[in-house]
Design a protein around this motif. Structure first.
Motif, PDB file in Angstrom:
ATOM      1  N   GLN A  13       1.062 -18.376  -2.083  1.00  0.00           N
ATOM      2  CA  GLN A  13       0.753 -17.033  -2.896  1.00  0.00           C
ATOM      3  C   GLN A  13      -0.511 -16.316  -2.022  1.00  0.00           C
ATOM      4  OE1 GLN A  13      -0.150 -18.037  -6.976  1.00  0.00           O
ATOM      5  NE2 GLN A  13       2.254 -18.687  -7.442  1.00  0.00           N
ATOM      6  N   ALA A  14      -0.192 -15.731  -0.999  1.00  0.00           N
ATOM      7  CA  ALA A  14      -0.997 -15.053  -0.199  1.00  0.00           C
ATOM      8  C   ALA A  14      -1.299 -13.745  -0.418  1.00  0.00           C
ATOM      9  CB  ALA A  14      -0.592 -15.503   1.558  1.00  0.00           C
ATOM     10  N   GLU A  15      -0.372 -13.191  -1.145  1.00  0.00           N
ATOM     11  CA  GLU A  15      -0.311 -11.642  -1.068  1.00  0.00           C
ATOM     12  C   GLU A  15       0.450 -11.305  -2.461  1.00  0.00           C
ATOM     13  OE1 GLU A  15       0.468  -7.773   1.451  1.00  0.00           O
ATOM     14  OE2 GLU A  15       1.761  -9.588   1.895  1.00  0.00           O
ATOM     15  N   TRP A  16      -0.081 -10.388  -3.506  1.00  0.00           N
ATOM     16  CA  TRP A  16       0.550  -9.978  -4.549  1.00  0.00           C
ATOM     17  C   TRP A  16       1.316  -8.612  -4.147  1.00  0.00           C
ATOM     18  CZ3 TRP A  16       1.884 -11.100  -9.144  1.00  0.00           C
ATOM     19  CH2 TRP A  16       2.088 -10.101 -10.324  1.00  0.00           C
ATOM     20  N   LEU A  17       2.731  -8.649  -4.229  1.00  0.00           N
ATOM     21  CA  LEU A  17       3.429  -7.472  -4.170  1.00  0.00           C
ATOM     22  C   LEU A  17       4.327  -7.010  -5.284  1.00  0.00           C
ATOM     23  CD1 LEU A  17       5.468  -8.437  -0.698  1.00  0.00           C
ATOM     24  CD2 LEU A  17       3.639  -6.713  -1.129  1.00  0.00           C
ATOM     25  N   TYR A  18       3.565  -6.035  -5.788  1.00  0.00           N
ATOM     26  CA  TYR A  18       4.140  -5.383  -7.172  1.00  0.00           C
ATOM     27  C   TYR A  18       4.189  -6.124  -8.305  1.00  0.00           C
ATOM     28  CZ  TYR A  18       4.963  -2.185  -3.419  1.00  0.00           C
ATOM     29  OH  TYR A  18       4.955  -1.466  -2.393  1.00  0.00           O
ATOM     30  N   ASP A  19       5.066  -7.298  -8.210  1.00  0.00           N
ATOM     31  CA  ASP A  19       5.027  -7.734  -9.761  1.00  0.00           C
ATOM     32  C   ASP A  19       5.365  -9.437  -9.285  1.00  0.00           C
ATOM     33  OD1 ASP A  19       7.591  -7.814  -8.338  1.00  0.00           O
ATOM     34  OD2 ASP A  19       8.947  -7.450  -9.810  1.00  0.00           O
ATOM     35  N   HIS A  20       5.184  -9.852  -7.914  1.00  0.00           N
ATOM     36  CA  HIS A  20       5.026 -11.306  -7.648  1.00  0.00           C
ATOM     37  C   HIS A  20       4.429 -11.590  -6.536  1.00  0.00           C
ATOM     38  CE1 HIS A  20       7.936  -9.590  -4.932  1.00  0.00           C
ATOM     39  NE2 HIS A  20       7.786 -10.691  -4.029  1.00  0.00           N
ATOM     40  N   TYR A  21       3.726 -12.814  -6.288  1.00  0.00           N
ATOM     41  CA  TYR A  21       3.325 -13.244  -5.288  1.00  0.00           C
ATOM     42  C   TYR A  21       4.399 -13.924  -3.962  1.00  0.00           C
ATOM     43  CZ  TYR A  21      -1.147 -13.606  -7.744  1.00  0.00           C
ATOM     44  OH  TYR A  21      -2.287 -13.384  -8.553  1.00  0.00           O
ATOM     45  N   VAL A  22       3.830 -13.807  -2.655  1.00  0.00           N
ATOM     46  CA  VAL A  22       4.716 -14.116  -1.486  1.00  0.00           C
ATOM     47  C   VAL A  22       3.671 -15.094  -0.986  1.00  0.00           C
ATOM     48  CG1 VAL A  22       6.213 -12.128  -1.470  1.00  0.00           C
ATOM     49  CG2 VAL A  22       3.952 -12.182  -0.010  1.00  0.00           C
ATOM     50  N   ASP A  23       4.225 -15.995  -0.334  1.00  0.00           N
ATOM     51  CA  ASP A  23       3.608 -16.975   0.626  1.00  0.00           C
ATOM     52  C   ASP A  23       3.835 -16.424   2.142  1.00  0.00           C
ATOM     53  OD1 ASP A  23       3.409 -18.647  -1.666  1.00  0.00           O
ATOM     54  OD2 ASP A  23       5.249 -19.895  -0.945  1.00  0.00           O
ATOM     55  N   TRP A  40       0.892  -1.370   0.238  1.00  0.00           N
ATOM     56  CA  TRP A  40       0.136  -0.022   0.046  1.00  0.00           C
ATOM     57  C   TRP A  40       0.877   1.399   0.176  1.00  0.00           C
ATOM     58  CZ3 TRP A  40       1.320   2.546   4.536  1.00  0.00           C
ATOM     59  CH2 TRP A  40       1.691   1.614   5.632  1.00  0.00           C
ATOM     60  N   LEU A  41       2.234   1.312   0.116  1.00  0.00           N
ATOM     61  CA  LEU A  41       2.879   2.377   0.083  1.00  0.00           C
ATOM     62  C   LEU A  41       2.967   3.152  -0.926  1.00  0.00           C
ATOM     63  CD1 LEU A  41       6.205   1.476   2.225  1.00  0.00           C
ATOM     64  CD2 LEU A  41       4.100   2.729   2.915  1.00  0.00           C
TER      65      LEU A  41
END
Length: 148
Positions: free
Chosen positions: A124-134, A7-8
């Motif tokens: 893949q819990a969260e989309w961060l800009y250009d990839h998913y993170v677990d 969200w930044l």
């Protein structure tokens, strides 16, 4: 912090922060969340609280962030401990969860220090800009917390 907080980039104007604060106040008024600033030596150094309180399941979900210059001093561990106590002793909840990105070792260390149980990984819990993170899910039950 940008690499972990999506969200930044969308919080660039005073109006964006004003809307965030309004949303936090609305969630608190509706008894759905609790967001507070973290004060250290008279300065706001971070934010923490329950981003969601699920009253049907008696579960609170702790979320936090702390300014980089204030990390490593036990501040967030103390805050998370206080929020955990409050959830059980004041709100009468049954469970508290903390979720953190797999690669966010500093954030993961907090529930581990407080003896939360690693309950697994959400892929893949969260989309961060250009990839998913677990995300790793940590949880503790009221009976476990009070027994320690």
């Amino acid at each position: 912090m940008r690499k972990l907080l999506p969200w930044l980039d969308s919080t660039t104007k005073i109006e964006d922060t004003t809307e965030l604060i309004k949303g936090c106040l609305k969630g608190f008024a509706e008894n759905k969340s609790l967001t507070s600033v973290i004060l250290f030596e008279g300065k706001i150094v971070g934010v923490a609280g329950y981003n969601d309180i699920n009253w049907a399941n008696k579960t609170a979900y702790i979320q936090y962030w702390l300014g980089e210059g204030f990390q490593g001093h036990g501040i967030m561990t103390a805050v998370a401990k206080t929020l955990t106590h409050y959830a059980f002793d004041e709100l009468g909840l049954n469970k508290v969860e903390i979720r953190a990105a797999v690669g966010n070792k500093k954030s993961r260390a907090i529930p581990e220090r407080l003896n939360y149980v690693n309950e697994g990984c959400i892929r893949q819990a969260e989309w961060l800009y250009d990839h998913y993170v677990d995300h790793v899910v940590y949880g503790i039950l009221g009976e476990e917390w009070k027994g320690k």
